[in-house]
Every structure is written in C-alpha cells, then in structure tokens.
Design an enzyme around this catalytic site. Structure first.
Site, PDB file in Angstrom:
ATOM      1  N   SER A  74       0.751  -0.759   0.281  1.00  0.00           N
ATOM      2  CA  SER A  74       0.041   0.348   0.343  1.00  0.00           C
ATOM      3  C   SER A  74       0.934   1.296   0.139  1.00  0.00           C
ATOM      4  O   SER A  74       0.113   2.390   0.322  1.00  0.00           O
ATOM      5  CB  SER A  74      -0.777   0.140   1.139  1.00  0.00           C
ATOM      6  OG  SER A  74      -0.750  -0.787   2.337  1.00  0.00           O
ATOM      7  N   THR A 176      -0.601   3.026   5.191  1.00  0.00           N
ATOM      8  CA  THR A 176      -0.105   3.407   4.125  1.00  0.00           C
ATOM      9  C   THR A 176       0.518   4.352   5.697  1.00  0.00           C
ATOM     10  O   THR A 176       0.509   4.519   7.100  1.00  0.00           O
ATOM     11  CB  THR A 176      -0.980   5.437   4.747  1.00  0.00           C
ATOM     12  OG1 THR A 176      -2.326   4.815   3.567  1.00  0.00           O
ATOM     13  CG2 THR A 176      -0.694   6.317   4.615  1.00  0.00           C
ATOM     14  N   THR A 194       1.897   6.891   0.298  1.00  0.00           N
ATOM     15  CA  THR A 194       0.810   5.597   0.347  1.00  0.00           C
ATOM     16  C   THR A 194      -0.093   5.662  -1.493  1.00  0.00           C
ATOM     17  O   THR A 194       0.740   6.187  -2.178  1.00  0.00           O
ATOM     18  CB  THR A 194      -1.043   6.730   0.532  1.00  0.00           C
ATOM     19  OG1 THR A 194      -1.731   4.900   0.889  1.00  0.00           O
ATOM     20  CG2 THR A 194      -1.723   7.689   0.513  1.00  0.00           C
ATOM     21  N   ARG A 204      -8.619   8.725  -8.482  1.00  0.00           N
ATOM     22  CA  ARG A 204      -9.208   8.773  -6.613  1.00  0.00           C
ATOM     23  C   ARG A 204      -7.912   9.186  -5.956  1.00  0.00           C
ATOM     24  O   ARG A 204      -6.439   8.937  -6.028  1.00  0.00           O
ATOM     25  CB  ARG A 204      -8.976   7.492  -6.601  1.00  0.00           C
ATOM     26  CG  ARG A 204      -9.981   8.011  -5.098  1.00  0.00           C
ATOM     27  CD  ARG A 204      -8.905   7.302  -3.922  1.00  0.00           C
ATOM     28  NE  ARG A 204      -9.355   7.624  -2.542  1.00  0.00           N
ATOM     29  CZ  ARG A 204      -8.429   7.256  -1.239  1.00  0.00           C
ATOM     30  NH1 ARG A 204      -7.042   7.130  -2.153  1.00  0.00           N
ATOM     31  NH2 ARG A 204      -8.831   7.238  -0.529  1.00  0.00           N
ATOM     32  N   THR A 227      -4.059   7.107   8.683  1.00  0.00           N
ATOM     33  CA  THR A 227      -3.959   6.054   7.490  1.00  0.00           C
ATOM     34  C   THR A 227      -6.166   5.589   7.626  1.00  0.00           C
ATOM     35  O   THR A 227      -6.020   5.697   8.602  1.00  0.00           O
ATOM     36  CB  THR A 227      -2.910   5.239   8.046  1.00  0.00           C
ATOM     37  OG1 THR A 227      -3.412   4.209   7.459  1.00  0.00           O
ATOM     38  CG2 THR A 227      -3.802   4.469   9.415  1.00  0.00           C
ATOM     39  N   GLY A 228      -6.257   4.493   6.743  1.00  0.00           N
ATOM     40  CA  GLY A 228      -7.569   4.060   6.783  1.00  0.00           C
ATOM     41  C   GLY A 228      -8.029   4.740   5.773  1.00  0.00           C
ATOM     42  O   GLY A 228      -7.614   5.199   4.474  1.00  0.00           O
TER      43      GLY A 228
END
Ligand code: ASP
Length: 319
Positions: A74, A176, A194, A204, A227-228
């Site tokens: 990632s 990330t 990331t 995106r 992150t997430g």
C-alpha cells in the site's frame, strides 16, 4: 452493529493515555509512524535523529523504506494498482517552519516523498499532481520506473474477476505510512506516503497527500498523521483537527480520540465497515494513537527503544 456506535458514543472506549515518562527528560529525538512494520522506517529515521540530524531528513529517509519495499502493498513500489491497473501514488511532507510539499496521482516514481520535498523546496507551490508531477520528477533527475510488481498485478487480476470495491479493515490494503519526528533541536517534521485504496477509481486521491488531512505539523504544537479510509479523513480534515485539539490543550491521546469520535459521529454507518487511525505527538514529546476499529498499531522510537504498540479504538465490539 449500529447499537455499538450508540454505546460507544457515550464514552471513549479503550482510551489509555500512553506512558511517556517525564516528557522533559530524554524525550528527544523521537519518531512515530503508523503501523507496526514501519518499525523499519523508524530505524532509518533514527539513524539521522540519533546523530543530532534534522527531523525533515529523518522523516524523508524513514518513509523511503516502505516506498522501496515491494512487500508493502500500500506504499510506493509494489503498491496495489487502481482498478485500471495503474499504480498511482500520493505523498506529502511538512517542515518545522510550516512549509509543505505534496504530490498526488503520480505514476512511475519510486520515491514520491522525495519529490514532495522538492516541490516544497524548489517550487513556489505546495502540490503537483499527475503528469505535471511526473514532468517535474523527470526534470529533477528521478528515473521513470515500473511500479507494478507481479504480486500486485496478480492481486489486481484476481480482483477483476469480481470487480467489487469494498474497503477491507486492517489488511495490507490500508497501510499508509504517516510519520512525525522531533529532532534534538526540537524541530518537528511530518511525512506521509501511500498508493491509496487498492483498486480505487483511476484519478482517486485520498487524504494522504492533503496537508491537514493525511498529515499536519505545527512546530508550536506538535504533529499528526492518519491512515485508513481516506474519504472520511478528507471530509473532517483529521490531522489538522488533531493538531488544533492539542493546541487547545488536549493530550495527544485525547486529541486523536476526538478526531476519531468526530468521524464516527458524522459517519456512523460507514464507520462500522471502515478503519481510520491517527498518530499524534506534541512538542513535549508525549504521544497518542487511536482508531475506529481494533487492530491499528504504530511504531515509536524514543529513549533508544523502537517498539510497536497497539492503539486504542472506539468501537467496543469491533472485529
Ligand atoms: N489513507 C489512504 C487513502 O485513503 C489509505 C490507507 O491509509 O491505507 O488513500
């Protein structure tokens, strides 16, 4: 599971103020990064910090570790591609003077974080995206590289069979790196990098390259990174919120909790299915970390110890 949100809203769950000892004593240098495997990134940052080096050099060196690691799917090289098979990368960096640089929707470049630093240092701008960012990279002597590994290509081909995009909590698809360091001269710097959400729509962009969303530092206060699921952090400008809460006097742990709680309260349904985590550090060298769901961890290098810790989390019955 919405009952879980209602119950959780009544109070903070699993809120533990981390032991930081006497913050005045030996707290610096220090470096903190999202996710346990980034203990290796911390070690690279520490190489610089422990010799009295510059926080900005440290976070750049740290973030370059997962960027070049093909097993990290990632970040950077080896990152999972978007749904059209392109690896598109996002990164940002900020120094102790409040200067910032960012690149987004960038292809073919191994170290977006170093390019973000050059945007900050060599252009009058904060952010370059897409072909413009790539053009700048090539002008600066970066090499154009193939960023899609065989493993990532295979994962994309498998995904195409069903072509269903559903964010998955705490798997490698959300890893990330966000990093904040304070050097022995009390300079605070932050960085974030990331490949974004796996199999995202082409074009995106998430929270990670957006100053104040994926990362924010203010030398008067401290720094934070996230992150997430980036969409939820973008809508709430999460890292900025964490830093502003610390400015108002919150301990970094409480500040991270407030930002998570804001997300869960605004987007209860989406929060059931998604993960967001924050790391935070204040200028005294105290830190905190908090997430929506169980399973978020972080690496802290401070007082000569590089260790991974589990973060607290909001949902009482999270998976
Ligand atoms: N925050 C990143 C994004 O939404 C993804 C992640 O942290 O895994 O692009």
């Amino acid at each position: 599971m919405l009952g879980g949100i209602a119950a959780a809203s009544a109070k903070f769950w699993n809120s533990v103020i981390p032991e930081t000892g006497n913050p005045e004593r030996g707290a610096f240098p220090m470096v903190i990064a999202t996710w346990g495997p980034n203990i290796k990134a911390n070690a690279a940052a520490w190489e610089i910090l422990s010799k009295g080096g510059y926080a900005l050099d440290a976070v750049e060196a740290g973030v370059r570790i997962p960027e070049a690691d093909p097993s990290d799917t990632s970040v950077g090289y080896g990152g999972f591609p978007d749904r059209d098979g392109h690896v598109t990368l996002d990164a940002c960096i900020m120094d102790e003077k409040g200067m910032a640089g960012s690149v987004s929707f960038l292809q073919h470049i191994m170290h977006p974080i170093s390019l973000a630093r050059l945007v900050m240092e060599k252009t009058p701008h904060v952010m370059l995206v897409g072909d413009g960012a790539l053009k700048f990279a090539l002008e600066q002597g970066f090499k154009k590289e193939q960023m899609l590994t065989e493993v990532a290509k295979k994962a994309w081909e498998d995904w195409k069979i069903e072509s269903k995009y559903k964010p998955v909590i705490n798997v490698e698809r959300h890893d990330t790196i966000g990093m904040v360091a304070i050097d022995s001269s009390n300079r605070i710097a932050g960085a974030c990098s990331t490949s974004g959400a796996a199999f995202k729509m082409h074009g995106r962009v998430g929270d990670s390259p957006i100053i104040g969303a994926g990362m924010f530092v203010d030398n008067e206060v401290g720094g934070a990174a996230s992150t997430g699921l980036g969409e939820m952090v973008l809508r709430t400008l999460g890292s900025f919120l964490v830093v502003e809460e610390m400015r108002r006097g919150a301990h970094p742990q409480k500040a991270a909790e407030i930002a998570v709680k804001r997300i869960v309260q605004k987007y209860p349904k989406q929060s059931e299915e998604a993960q967001v985590g924050f790391i935070a550090v204040d200028k005294k060298g105290r830190h905190g970390a908090y997430a929506i769901q169980k399973g978020f961890n972080y690496a802290l290098y401070q007082r000569n110890e590089n260790k991974v810790y589990e973060a607290g989390y909001f949902l009482p019955d999270s998976k």
